[in-house]
Design a protein around this motif. Structure first.
Motif, PDB file in Angstrom:
ATOM      1  N   ALA A 173       0.806  -1.219   0.000  1.00  0.00           N
ATOM      2  CA  ALA A 173       0.000   0.000   0.000  1.00  0.00           C
ATOM      3  C   ALA A 173       0.840   1.270   0.000  1.00  0.00           C
ATOM      4  N   GLY A 174       2.157   1.146   0.010  1.00  0.00           N
ATOM      5  CA  GLY A 174       3.012   2.322  -0.023  1.00  0.00           C
ATOM      6  C   GLY A 174       3.626   2.675   1.316  1.00  0.00           C
ATOM      7  N   GLY A 175       3.400   1.847   2.330  1.00  0.00           N
ATOM      8  CA  GLY A 175       3.997   2.086   3.641  1.00  0.00           C
ATOM      9  C   GLY A 175       5.337   1.383   3.756  1.00  0.00           C
ATOM     10  N   GLU A 176       5.993   1.632   4.857  1.00  0.00           N
ATOM     11  CA  GLU A 176       7.289   0.990   5.100  1.00  0.00           C
ATOM     12  C   GLU A 176       7.280   0.428   6.515  1.00  0.00           C
ATOM     13  N   TYR A 177       7.631  -0.829   6.644  1.00  0.00           N
ATOM     14  CA  TYR A 177       7.679  -1.512   7.932  1.00  0.00           C
ATOM     15  C   TYR A 177       8.939  -1.058   8.665  1.00  0.00           C
ATOM     16  N   VAL A 178       8.792  -0.417   9.824  1.00  0.00           N
ATOM     17  CA  VAL A 178       9.950   0.180  10.488  1.00  0.00           C
ATOM     18  C   VAL A 178      10.760  -0.809  11.319  1.00  0.00           C
ATOM     19  N   TYR A 179      10.162  -1.925  11.703  1.00  0.00           N
ATOM     20  CA  TYR A 179      10.893  -2.876  12.542  1.00  0.00           C
ATOM     21  C   TYR A 179      11.553  -3.917  11.636  1.00  0.00           C
ATOM     22  N   THR A 180      12.660  -3.532  11.042  1.00  0.00           N
ATOM     23  CA  THR A 180      13.336  -4.390  10.064  1.00  0.00           C
ATOM     24  C   THR A 180      14.056  -5.566  10.709  1.00  0.00           C
ATOM     25  N   LYS A 181      14.250  -5.538  12.019  1.00  0.00           N
ATOM     26  CA  LYS A 181      14.900  -6.665  12.689  1.00  0.00           C
ATOM     27  C   LYS A 181      14.031  -7.917  12.676  1.00  0.00           C
ATOM     28  N   ASN A 182      12.718  -7.729  12.590  1.00  0.00           N
ATOM     29  CA  ASN A 182      11.806  -8.868  12.626  1.00  0.00           C
ATOM     30  C   ASN A 182      11.593  -9.388  11.211  1.00  0.00           C
ATOM     31  N   ALA A 183      12.299 -10.453  10.863  1.00  0.00           N
ATOM     32  CA  ALA A 183      12.148 -11.072   9.550  1.00  0.00           C
ATOM     33  C   ALA A 183      11.274 -12.317   9.626  1.00  0.00           C
ATOM     34  N   SER A 184      10.763 -12.626  10.813  1.00  0.00           N
ATOM     35  CA  SER A 184       9.956 -13.835  10.976  1.00  0.00           C
ATOM     36  C   SER A 184       8.513 -13.554  10.594  1.00  0.00           C
ATOM     37  N   SER A 199       8.825   6.779  17.308  1.00  0.00           N
ATOM     38  CA  SER A 199       9.293   8.144  17.023  1.00  0.00           C
ATOM     39  C   SER A 199       9.812   8.288  15.592  1.00  0.00           C
ATOM     40  N   SER A 200      10.072   7.167  14.918  1.00  0.00           N
ATOM     41  CA  SER A 200      10.538   7.252  13.534  1.00  0.00           C
ATOM     42  C   SER A 200       9.431   6.988  12.515  1.00  0.00           C
ATOM     43  N   ALA A 201       8.210   6.747  12.988  1.00  0.00           N
ATOM     44  CA  ALA A 201       7.104   6.413  12.082  1.00  0.00           C
ATOM     45  C   ALA A 201       6.187   7.611  11.861  1.00  0.00           C
ATOM     46  N   ASP A 202       5.786   7.809  10.620  1.00  0.00           N
ATOM     47  CA  ASP A 202       4.827   8.876  10.291  1.00  0.00           C
ATOM     48  C   ASP A 202       3.391   8.433  10.547  1.00  0.00           C
ATOM     49  N   THR A 203       3.143   7.143  10.392  1.00  0.00           N
ATOM     50  CA  THR A 203       1.811   6.569  10.575  1.00  0.00           C
ATOM     51  C   THR A 203       1.949   5.343  11.456  1.00  0.00           C
ATOM     52  N   TRP A 204       0.961   5.132  12.312  1.00  0.00           N
ATOM     53  CA  TRP A 204       0.988   4.000  13.218  1.00  0.00           C
ATOM     54  C   TRP A 204      -0.313   3.234  13.023  1.00  0.00           C
ATOM     55  N   ILE A 205      -0.212   1.949  12.680  1.00  0.00           N
ATOM     56  CA  ILE A 205      -1.411   1.138  12.463  1.00  0.00           C
ATOM     57  C   ILE A 205      -1.421  -0.047  13.419  1.00  0.00           C
ATOM     58  N   ASN A 206      -2.613  -0.615  13.609  1.00  0.00           N
ATOM     59  CA  ASN A 206      -2.829  -1.828  14.412  1.00  0.00           C
ATOM     60  C   ASN A 206      -2.292  -1.675  15.822  1.00  0.00           C
ATOM     61  N   VAL A 207      -2.921  -0.815  16.588  1.00  0.00           N
ATOM     62  CA  VAL A 207      -2.438  -0.487  17.931  1.00  0.00           C
ATOM     63  C   VAL A 207      -3.121  -1.308  19.024  1.00  0.00           C
ATOM     64  N   GLY A 208      -3.607  -2.476  18.689  1.00  0.00           N
ATOM     65  CA  GLY A 208      -4.217  -3.357  19.679  1.00  0.00           C
ATOM     66  C   GLY A 208      -5.679  -3.045  19.902  1.00  0.00           C
ATOM     67  N   PRO A 209      -6.149  -3.177  21.125  1.00  0.00           N
ATOM     68  CA  PRO A 209      -7.581  -3.014  21.390  1.00  0.00           C
ATOM     69  C   PRO A 209      -8.038  -1.565  21.554  1.00  0.00           C
ATOM     70  N   CYS A 210      -7.169  -0.604  21.336  1.00  0.00           N
ATOM     71  CA  CYS A 210      -7.496   0.806  21.573  1.00  0.00           C
ATOM     72  C   CYS A 210      -8.491   1.334  20.540  1.00  0.00           C
ATOM     73  N   ASN A 211      -9.448   2.134  21.036  1.00  0.00           N
ATOM     74  CA  ASN A 211     -10.427   2.782  20.165  1.00  0.00           C
ATOM     75  C   ASN A 211     -10.214   4.283  20.065  1.00  0.00           C
ATOM     76  N   THR A 212      -9.440   4.847  20.984  1.00  0.00           N
ATOM     77  CA  THR A 212      -9.173   6.286  20.977  1.00  0.00           C
ATOM     78  C   THR A 212      -7.707   6.522  21.327  1.00  0.00           C
TER      79      THR A 212
END
Length: 159
Positions: A43-54, A70-83
């Protein structure tokens, strides 16, 4: 040349192993792709945690999570949070708005727009058979100028 026969003895037997479609296996593969960040990259994003190859979730310590956030412009899938308030209540360090651009710019999204009253997420139920909608949502999330976020199907912006 005695003993050499150019033909098989049982020519009517095939070396064929039937392959069956397994929807559960496909769903597992799609889930692994999501965990590896491939949907975000599509979708045009970049996965910031490159250490995780699994293909599994990996627990990271708070300091590393804070640096990644702090290095991410967008944060997705933050768990059960609604706000955003729930997110910052879960961990007060994420309330440090100037250090985390995704929180400062209100670019935090979660995949729980379609929930049951009991808290079940339709993302995990129908998202595996509708990757087109998941990809459309992620394209909208990572390219906000391209489309309106009000059109999101599975994802929602945390306010």
């Amino acid at each position: 040349m005695l003993g050499f026969t150019p033909f098989k003895k049982h020519a009517n037997k095939f070396n064929y192993i039937p392959r069956y479609y397994d929807p559960e296996k496909e769903a597992r593969e799609q889930r692994r792709a999501e965990l590896r960040g491939e949907r975000a990259e599509d979708a045009g994003g970049e996965y910031v945690y490159t250490k995780n190859a699994s293909d599994t979730s990996v627990a990271v310590d708070l300091e590393e999570a804070y640096l990644l956030a702090s290095s991410a412009d967008t944060w997705i899938n933050v768990g059960p949070c609604n706000t955003l308030a729930e997110l910052t209540a879960q961990n007060p360090k994420f309330a440090d708005v100037p250090a985390i651009p995704a929180v400062r710019n209100r670019m935090v999204f979660n995949n729980n727009r379609r929930q049951t009253p009991a808290g079940g997420s339709d993302f995990w139920e129908s998202g595996v058979i509708r990757p087109d909608l998941v990809l459309r949502d992620l394209c909208t999330v990572f390219n906000p100028q391209a489309a309106d976020t009000a059109e999101l199907y599975y994802y929602k912006r945390l306010e």
